[in-house]
Design an enzyme around this catalytic site. Sequence first.
Site, PDB file in Angstrom:
ATOM      1  N   GLU A 130     -30.425  10.015  -3.684  1.00 29.42           N
ATOM      2  CA  GLU A 130     -29.947  10.916  -2.640  1.00 29.42           C
ATOM      3  C   GLU A 130     -28.544  10.535  -2.173  1.00 29.42           C
ATOM      4  OE1 GLU A 130     -31.238  12.716   1.730  1.00 29.42           O
ATOM      5  OE2 GLU A 130     -31.962  10.739   1.129  1.00 29.42           O
TER       6      GLU A 130
ATOM      7  N   ASP B  52     -30.002  16.864  -0.312  1.00 29.13           N
ATOM      8  CA  ASP B  52     -30.130  17.091   1.126  1.00 29.13           C
ATOM      9  C   ASP B  52     -28.942  17.943   1.576  1.00 29.13           C
ATOM     10  OD1 ASP B  52     -29.870  16.763   3.986  1.00 29.13           O
ATOM     11  OD2 ASP B  52     -31.317  15.121   3.829  1.00 29.13           O
TER      12      ASP B  52
ATOM     13  N   GLN C 170     -33.767  18.783   0.916  1.00 30.12           N
ATOM     14  CA  GLN C 170     -34.058  18.536   2.317  1.00 30.12           C
ATOM     15  C   GLN C 170     -33.078  19.328   3.168  1.00 30.12           C
ATOM     16  OE1 GLN C 170     -33.963  14.184   2.347  1.00 30.12           O
ATOM     17  NE2 GLN C 170     -36.188  14.117   2.537  1.00 30.12           N
TER      18      GLN C 170
ATOM     19  N   GLU D  23     -36.417  17.632   7.148  1.00 27.64           N
ATOM     20  CA  GLU D  23     -36.070  16.305   7.652  1.00 27.64           C
ATOM     21  C   GLU D  23     -35.081  16.448   8.797  1.00 27.64           C
ATOM     22  OE1 GLU D  23     -35.199  11.999   5.627  1.00 27.64           O
ATOM     23  OE2 GLU D  23     -33.685  13.555   5.315  1.00 27.64           O
TER      24      GLU D  23
END
Length: 275
Positions: free
Chosen positions: A143, A178, A206, A246
């Site tokens: 990530e 993300d 995310q 998240e």
Amino acid sequence: MPRFAANLSMLYPEHAFLDRFEAAARDGFQAVEYLFPYDFDAKELAARLQAHGLQQVLFNAPPGKWDEGERGLACLPGREQEFREGIVRALQYAETLNCPRVHVMAGLVPKDADRSALRPTYIDNLRWAAREAAKQGVNLLLEPINTRDIPGFFLNRQDEAHQLLSEISALNVQVQMDLYHCQIIEGDVAMKIRQYLPTGRVGHFQIAGVPMRNEPDLGELNFDYLFSVIDEVSAACGWDGWVGCEYRPARGAQPGGTSAGLGWMRKAPATGAGT
């Protein structure tokens, strides 16, 4: 709409952690993720999943000394044995929880270190971890994280992550995209979804509102549009993964605060939370 997974490390903070599974299921989530499972017995977590009809879709490998500020070990020379022990532990939990994905945090660049000098350690560690994960059909995720939330993090950009995938050369290593971090570091989020999702190397999304990391309908990103982009590209390329929620509820730990902030999801078609 995409399939949404509740991040239990951030959502439902008014509840004790083990009670958050029930809260997420009650709000229509069919899957969960969280940072770390290691404070709890894996069988207890599996029982919570089963009791509430939830899938575990993601958690993180051990990050080192989290309470002392460490954010992963993968890039750190001299910590290889600790890294391997953490991966073994994560895979044991993944087996019990029937979880197909484990996020491996890259770690912080040590003060005065040459970032490029850490790259061989990172690649070697991920190659080893990928071989171990492949034995039980688990995908490992990398990530990119923004440098405002985690200054000094080794991996920050989508193009860096995909270049590392090429060097690691393991099909079960993918990118955790993300969109909150992506917007802060790079922007041009919709075009990056269109660029990278069809490659088959994006394993998980995310989301959170930018800049405050609250609900996705609070902030500068138009998530209704981004969800439509994910749907469009997924239909064309066959992607069927999950989107992890998240974010920190704007109502904080107020009772019912997470549920009250789910209007962005409730206005989606009935399939939005799960199937």
